[in-house]
Design a protein around this motif. Sequence first.
Motif, PDB file in Angstrom:
ATOM      1  N   LYS A   9      34.194  38.553  43.642  1.00 39.20           N
ATOM      2  CA  LYS A   9      33.954  38.182  42.250  1.00 39.20           C
ATOM      3  C   LYS A   9      32.540  37.647  42.043  1.00 39.20           C
ATOM      4  O   LYS A   9      31.853  38.022  41.082  1.00 39.20           O
ATOM      5  CB  LYS A   9      34.980  37.144  41.792  1.00 39.20           C
ATOM      6  CG  LYS A   9      34.804  36.734  40.328  1.00 39.20           C
ATOM      7  CD  LYS A   9      35.858  35.729  39.905  1.00 39.20           C
ATOM      8  CE  LYS A   9      35.630  35.269  38.476  1.00 39.20           C
ATOM      9  NZ  LYS A   9      36.627  34.265  38.050  1.00 39.20           N
ATOM     10  N   ARG A  40      29.690  39.143  39.664  1.00 36.83           N
ATOM     11  CA  ARG A  40      29.020  38.343  38.639  1.00 36.83           C
ATOM     12  C   ARG A  40      27.506  38.441  38.789  1.00 36.83           C
ATOM     13  O   ARG A  40      26.766  38.511  37.808  1.00 36.83           O
ATOM     14  CB  ARG A  40      29.462  36.881  38.741  1.00 36.83           C
ATOM     15  CG  ARG A  40      30.928  36.642  38.367  1.00 36.83           C
ATOM     16  CD  ARG A  40      31.338  35.223  38.719  1.00 36.83           C
ATOM     17  NE  ARG A  40      30.571  34.251  37.947  1.00 36.83           N
ATOM     18  CZ  ARG A  40      30.302  33.019  38.360  1.00 36.83           C
ATOM     19  NH1 ARG A  40      30.718  32.610  39.544  1.00 36.83           N
ATOM     20  NH2 ARG A  40      29.622  32.189  37.594  1.00 36.83           N
ATOM     21  N   LEU A  94      38.114  45.783  41.187  1.00 38.75           N
ATOM     22  CA  LEU A  94      37.684  44.747  40.246  1.00 38.75           C
ATOM     23  C   LEU A  94      36.207  44.408  40.428  1.00 38.75           C
ATOM     24  O   LEU A  94      35.487  44.172  39.448  1.00 38.75           O
ATOM     25  CB  LEU A  94      38.545  43.493  40.414  1.00 38.75           C
ATOM     26  CG  LEU A  94      39.986  43.622  39.910  1.00 38.75           C
ATOM     27  CD1 LEU A  94      40.828  42.442  40.382  1.00 38.75           C
ATOM     28  CD2 LEU A  94      40.024  43.714  38.388  1.00 38.75           C
ATOM     29  N   TYR A 142      33.954  44.881  37.123  1.00 40.28           N
ATOM     30  CA  TYR A 142      33.522  43.636  36.475  1.00 40.28           C
ATOM     31  C   TYR A 142      32.121  43.737  35.859  1.00 40.28           C
ATOM     32  O   TYR A 142      31.947  43.499  34.650  1.00 40.28           O
ATOM     33  CB  TYR A 142      33.605  42.478  37.481  1.00 40.28           C
ATOM     34  CG  TYR A 142      33.258  41.122  36.929  1.00 40.28           C
ATOM     35  CD1 TYR A 142      31.937  40.776  36.619  1.00 40.28           C
ATOM     36  CD2 TYR A 142      34.236  40.156  36.723  1.00 40.28           C
ATOM     37  CE1 TYR A 142      31.609  39.531  36.119  1.00 40.28           C
ATOM     38  CE2 TYR A 142      33.912  38.899  36.212  1.00 40.28           C
ATOM     39  CZ  TYR A 142      32.597  38.596  35.922  1.00 40.28           C
ATOM     40  OH  TYR A 142      32.286  37.364  35.420  1.00 40.28           O
ATOM     41  N   LEU A 166      41.415  41.296  33.650  1.00 43.05           N
ATOM     42  CA  LEU A 166      39.955  41.282  33.647  1.00 43.05           C
ATOM     43  C   LEU A 166      39.404  41.312  32.227  1.00 43.05           C
ATOM     44  O   LEU A 166      38.451  40.584  31.899  1.00 43.05           O
ATOM     45  CB  LEU A 166      39.430  42.477  34.452  1.00 43.05           C
ATOM     46  CG  LEU A 166      37.905  42.616  34.554  1.00 43.05           C
ATOM     47  CD1 LEU A 166      37.288  41.388  35.207  1.00 43.05           C
ATOM     48  CD2 LEU A 166      37.530  43.879  35.337  1.00 43.05           C
TER      49      LEU A 166
END
Length: 643
Positions: free
Chosen positions: A64, A68, A173, A177, A208
Amino acid sequence: MISDNEKFNMQVKPNSAFLDELKAKLPEFFDCEGNFDLDKFKGQLEEHNINELKDGYQLNFIGKDYARRQAGERPSTVIVPDQEQNNVEGKDSKNLFFTGDNLEVLRHLQNNYAGKIDVIYIDPPYNTGNDDFVYPDTFEYSDEKIKEMFGIDDEQIKRLKSIQGKSSHSSWLTFMYPRLMLAKKLLSNNGIIFISLDDNEQANLRNLLNFLMGENNFIASMIVKRKSGPNNVGIIPSIHDYLLVYARDILQLGEDIGLPLKRKGYSNPDNDPRGPWTTMPLSANHVGPHFKITNPKNGKTYLPSAGRYWVFNEKEVEKRIKDGRIIFGKSGETAPVQKVFLSDRIAAGKKQKIGTIIENEGINNRGTKELEELLGNSKVFDTPKPSSLIKFILKIINNKNAIVLDFFAGSSTTADAVMQLNAEDGGNRKFIMVQLPEKTYTVNSDGKEVPTKGGKAAYEAGFKSIDEISRERIRRAVAKIKADNDLTLPKDFDGSFKHYRVVNPTKQTLEDIEDFDPDNTTLFTDMVDSFSSKGLDVAGDATGEQTILTTWLAKDGYSFDTDIKKIDFDGYEASLVEDSRLYIINNGWSSENTKALLNKIGTHQITVQTIVLFGYSFNIADLRELEIGLKQLDGNINLLKRY
């Protein structure tokens, strides 16, 4: 250019993109140096006693923070215009096609398309484990750099890298993202995103999107029937996909979603000059007026049913009875109802409400047959979406001037659907397609091209990559649309596209950039030419100047069809954009060119607010001479040096 962005990317943190967005919305929580005042922000939250930020639901997955960080990075690629397409077939087109990694394309579009996209439709990889994950989404940093960026140890790095190349939820993901984060910023205030997918990641994508878009901006999870009936695969064979629908800001969206009203249910038995009509109840269950309504024909009175109230007051009811907009049934002898005219509802922009189940528009074999009709081979692309599904989406958003983005273009069904609908209703919708140049072949140890497992039919049909299929589909779709609508096609119908390739500089160019010394008095390398189509080893016949200028125009917020004038400065040509911003890119600038530039500005032959120059084309002496000359002019001209 590339060097400046790389330096920026090295400083990006996982929260950089979020802080940039927060700064735009809540600048009062940042100090004069741009630092976020966490204590001040916490104080605001504590005043409202919001403790759930510590204990509430959070979306977490391996990778994650890396995802980001990717969302906050700037592009490390350049935009190479396909001059062979753009100067001929696509010369006057406003449609765009980008060949390249969609994450890089989305980064490039952040400045010139932020807040301008009305509809995004994507059909991303479904993460089924069937080799549909082909995007170059590797961890490009060394282990030591990753440790520094994220503050993690060797074991955590091992876990992070273990998700790459697998059909894991975390991998998917991490992939989605940053793309969705950047896509959100492109949506207009009343923009909508539609995403097709199946059961593999539906739940994860919903979480999400709630996280990125805001749960309050959820519109629907639609069921799209993709088969007419079940086969023998699985305990309960699946015959549907999902279509997740989210708004950029649901409060800006209004009630304008739905299909055009149909005449079904409307008639005109009394030959009312106002046209076809139907009836609606005159009462509702919300609190309102409560009085007797008298039928002027027979004197009979009526009250609303228990727990219901009239929707109009007495004065308005009397007016509407006289106007024939409130009647006592078609016989004139029953309880009062409203008479609602089709023309009034159309004029008011009313829409036919749709449900969450799409029965016919998404059947997969329609898309297969459609592609076979256009390209002569149904196997060049697996399970293309039918254009009827995309047309359905475009119809319900009620915007004939919409800009439509699809950054998983595939066979360009979305572009086909946009043009079909424009031909049908005279709309002026524009499309932006993005497709990775996924090869349909590999090269073996003997140097021979061998078709991939899923690319054999496409390769044998002459397509070396998926993006070639995409563009050819658009061209053949245009030919079909023109043949089918020869006499009714709008005069301003846009049946083409401008094409751009988004590519990485060569290794040699990156080494030259690394070795460049701006304090040198001489230049040893023509850095501009290394950004030409030839220097980058791609088709399109673009010069290095055209590539650099196109990349910078996007960076500076200009559209891809912006007005560019060539200005001569004593034998050196530079580009003046919208009569205010001058780009000096090519090698060969000298004292004579500086004098000519200062003369044109000083005598008001041109008006320049900003000069942007390619630092690699200037030695230190010529650069300083230009800087000194501009400072001596009246006015304040901003000089930007880019590397």
